[in-house]
Design a protein around this motif. Sequence first.
Motif, mmCIF file in Angstrom:
data_model
loop_
_atom_site.group_PDB
_atom_site.id
_atom_site.type_symbol
_atom_site.label_atom_id
_atom_site.label_comp_id
_atom_site.label_asym_id
_atom_site.label_seq_id
_atom_site.Cartn_x
_atom_site.Cartn_y
_atom_site.Cartn_z
ATOM 1 N N LEU A 151 0.824 -1.207 0.000
ATOM 2 C CA LEU A 151 0.000 0.000 0.000
ATOM 3 C C LEU A 151 0.860 1.259 0.000
ATOM 4 N N LYS A 152 0.428 2.244 -0.758
ATOM 5 C CA LYS A 152 1.083 3.549 -0.761
ATOM 6 C C LYS A 152 0.651 4.348 0.469
ATOM 7 N N ASP A 153 1.354 5.457 0.721
ATOM 8 C CA ASP A 153 1.035 6.271 1.890
ATOM 9 C C ASP A 153 -0.410 6.759 1.857
ATOM 10 N N GLU A 154 -0.856 7.247 0.704
ATOM 11 C CA GLU A 154 -2.223 7.761 0.625
ATOM 12 C C GLU A 154 -3.257 6.646 0.820
ATOM 13 N N GLU A 155 -2.907 5.419 0.450
ATOM 14 C CA GLU A 155 -3.825 4.302 0.643
ATOM 15 C C GLU A 155 -3.917 3.910 2.116
ATOM 16 N N ILE A 156 -2.784 3.926 2.802
ATOM 17 C CA ILE A 156 -2.793 3.629 4.234
ATOM 18 C C ILE A 156 -3.570 4.702 4.983
ATOM 19 N N ALA A 157 -3.344 5.959 4.644
ATOM 20 C CA ALA A 157 -4.091 7.051 5.278
ATOM 21 C C ALA A 157 -5.584 6.900 5.033
ATOM 22 N N ALA A 158 -5.948 6.496 3.831
ATOM 23 C CA ALA A 158 -7.364 6.371 3.480
ATOM 24 C C ALA A 158 -8.031 5.227 4.230
ATOM 25 N N VAL A 159 -7.409 4.058 4.272
ATOM 26 C CA VAL A 159 -8.057 2.910 4.912
ATOM 27 C C VAL A 159 -8.105 3.083 6.431
ATOM 28 N N LEU A 160 -7.076 3.699 7.014
ATOM 29 C CA LEU A 160 -7.106 3.946 8.450
ATOM 30 C C LEU A 160 -8.149 4.999 8.801
ATOM 31 N N THR A 161 -8.259 6.014 7.988
ATOM 32 C CA THR A 161 -9.298 7.023 8.210
ATOM 33 C C THR A 161 -10.681 6.387 8.099
ATOM 34 N N PHE A 162 -10.820 5.460 7.187
ATOM 35 C CA PHE A 162 -12.097 4.768 7.015
ATOM 36 C C PHE A 162 -12.483 3.998 8.275
ATOM 37 N N GLU A 177 0.714 12.975 5.475
ATOM 38 C CA GLU A 177 2.074 13.356 5.860
ATOM 39 C C GLU A 177 2.584 12.545 7.042
ATOM 40 N N GLU A 178 1.691 12.210 7.961
ATOM 41 C CA GLU A 178 2.116 11.434 9.125
ATOM 42 C C GLU A 178 2.472 10.005 8.724
ATOM 43 N N VAL A 179 1.714 9.438 7.808
ATOM 44 C CA VAL A 179 2.045 8.099 7.319
ATOM 45 C C VAL A 179 3.430 8.096 6.676
ATOM 46 N N ALA A 180 3.698 9.120 5.865
ATOM 47 C CA ALA A 180 5.000 9.203 5.189
ATOM 48 C C ALA A 180 6.142 9.307 6.201
ATOM 49 N N LYS A 181 5.938 10.068 7.271
ATOM 50 C CA LYS A 181 6.989 10.237 8.278
ATOM 51 C C LYS A 181 7.228 8.939 9.043
ATOM 52 N N VAL A 182 6.157 8.232 9.376
ATOM 53 C CA VAL A 182 6.319 6.968 10.102
ATOM 54 C C VAL A 182 6.979 5.923 9.198
ATOM 55 N N ARG A 183 6.618 5.923 7.945
ATOM 56 C CA ARG A 183 7.261 4.984 7.015
ATOM 57 C C ARG A 183 8.769 5.227 6.961
ATOM 58 N N GLU A 184 9.152 6.492 6.878
ATOM 59 C CA GLU A 184 10.581 6.816 6.819
ATOM 60 C C GLU A 184 11.279 6.464 8.131
#
Length: 206
Positions: A151-162, A177-184
């Motif tokens: 999953l891409k960052d925007e996909e993780i953000a979307a499913v978690l928000t869901f 942005e938070e997903v991207a920072k945690v991934r890094e």
Amino acid sequence: MKIPPPSPVSFPEPAEPRAERGFMPVGLIGLLAVIAFLGNMYFIYHGLDIGGKGGAFPKLVYFPYASMADLKPPGADPDLGGQLYAKTCLACNQGGGTGTPGMFPPLVGSEWVNAEGHQRIIRIVLNGLSGSIDVAGAQFNNVMVPWRDTLKDEEIAAVLTFVRSEWGNKGDAVPLEEVAKVREATKDRGGPWTADELKQIPEKAQ
């Protein structure tokens, strides 16, 4: 009697063309300018921004919403989140987020899902979860697969928000942005998390 031939007839040559000054329709030009201005204003406030007020092609927002931020959480697409949940989570967590008794914990009313911050659940989705975990008063011991490479960052953000906003859950949106920072920050982690490890991580970003 001999008739003389007719005399040649001469015609006057046309005058040479010359440039002349013409009437400049100033009033018409002014009217066209006013029409162009009003047309520009119409498009600016009705979806196509020619003047640069909101970008090249801003999206329309209709009453009672005042902005795109009111339509959906920033960085998360609710429709995408629902689609991803059905594709990646439904088999284990079920359509109503109730989980599978004795195997997979529920998402409904889960303290992990409804936590004030997102740092732990983002890590769970990125690297998975293994071992014993207490959720909503019950204990589970199974393995959740990692989705870091899927999953891409925007996909993780979307499913978690869901999942944080469905089935009566009251969690806020998970920013992209938070997903991207945690991934890094967790790029060097190879294995799944345990509940004890996650509890050592603050729920909210520092």
